[in-house]
Scaffold this active site. Structure first.
Site, PDB file in Angstrom:
ATOM      1  CB  ALA A  23      -0.931   0.005   1.223  1.00 37.96           C
ATOM      2  CG  ASN A  92      -1.529  -3.745  -4.946  1.00 39.35           C
ATOM      3  OD1 ASN A  92      -1.709  -3.470  -6.122  1.00 39.35           O
ATOM      4  ND2 ASN A  92      -0.536  -3.201  -4.229  1.00 39.35           N
ATOM      5  CE1 TYR A 162      13.453 -16.002 -12.101  1.00 41.80           C
ATOM      6  CE2 TYR A 162      15.361 -14.887 -13.029  1.00 41.80           C
ATOM      7  CZ  TYR A 162      14.168 -14.844 -12.336  1.00 41.80           C
ATOM      8  OH  TYR A 162      13.677 -13.633 -11.884  1.00 41.80           O
TER       9      TYR A 162
END
Length: 299
Positions: A23, A92, A162
């Site tokens: 956030a 998020n 990867y």
């Protein structure tokens, strides 16, 4: 289907508590500020508590490193010990792989650990705190339609191979599979909690600031100019999923393909994200990797 929707359509959230991961910057910061502006109490789940306190005055900034399952456990334990309830969990937070292959404290490739596995563990640990009319929002990426990847079932540390971009898309596909599977299990159990999946499109955030390869950096600059949206516009689908009374699960909530189309699109989920068997396999592996058990009616 597409609907016209803006921040002005966010309902009054007074008395509601929202946990927003990541956030303190980018999309998470926009989401947290809008939820706060509409009356919600926001718990900012972040790595840098000091930064969150500066950019989100009035919120509760709490330390959470999603890559570290011990940190997830400590965060969730704190809320349980305080007897908190949660109305909204916005999963998020996310990272890119521009710094090369790295591992979490538990030995999982860092993007997969942060973007998906930490959120799987966090959701499982907080689900009993989510009120009946609450919801969980998972952030995926439309790139899953373009790059055919699979979750790293047999190589979670990416030891055999990867690719930063493929690892990122795999982690976002995992979020999509998880969010849809949680929705199916909640509905099968007769629970009213909603699980929704959303994406911001190509957002102009700090996520791509550390791209080191010149060619990739140049390509990203072109894409940002053509279809990139600032964080304030890119966060609209996430906030629609989080707050609109009519938002529902089973669809992928995001922006339109055209840069200036600000409507929220409710798109069908396509392969491989629409495969319940694949989602169930991911669920079982995530349980094993995290040692987090969901309630019996959701297993």
């Amino acid at each position: 289907m597409a609907v016209s929707w803006t921040f002005a359509d966010i309902p009054d959230l007074t008395g509601r508590t929202a946990v927003v991961t990541g956030a303190s910057s980018g999309l998470g910061l926009v989401v947290a500020r809008q939820l706060t502006a509409h009356g919600a109490t926001v718990i900012a789940a972040v790595r840098d508590v000091g930064k969150a306190a500066r950019v989100l005055p009035g919120s509760e900034a709490r330390q959470l490193d999603l890559a570290d399952l011990d940190s997830v456990d400590a965060f969730a334990t704190g809320l349980h010990e305080e007897g908190r309830t949660v109305d909204l969990l916005v999963n998020n937070a996310g990272i890119g792989g521009h710094q090369g292959r790295r591992l979490s404290p538990q030995g999982i490739e860092m993007q997969f650990a942060t973007n998906f596995l930490g959120h799987f563990a966090l959701t499982g640990r907080l689900l009993d705190l989510v009120r009946d009319d609450g919801r969980v929002v998972h952030v995926g990426s439309g790139l899953y339609r373009l790059f055919r990847v699979a979750p790293p079932f047999d190589d979670p540390a990416a030891e055999r191979s990867y690719s930063p971009s493929r690892a990122y898309v795999a982690s976002k596909l995992a979020n999509l599979l998880f969010g849809l599977e949680l929705d199916r299990r909640l509905r099968r159990a007769g629970r009213p909690v909603r699980s929704l999946v959303a994406h911001p499109g190509l957002a102009k955030t700090e996520l791509n600031d550390d791209i080191g390869h010149p060619a990739l950096r140049a390509t990203m600059a072109v894409l940002q100019a053509l279809i990139g949206r600032p964080a304030e516009r890119a966060a609209v689908p996430l906030l629609f999923a989080a707050t609109d009374p009519g938002a529902r699960g089973g669809v992928f909530i995001g922006p339109g393909n055209r840069k200036w189309d600000d409507r929220v699109h409710l798109d069908p989920v396509v392969a491989p994200a629409d495969d319940p068997a694949l989602a169930g396999r991911l669920w079982d592996r995530a349980r094993a990797w995290t040692a987090v058990e969901y309630p019996p009616d959701l297993r």
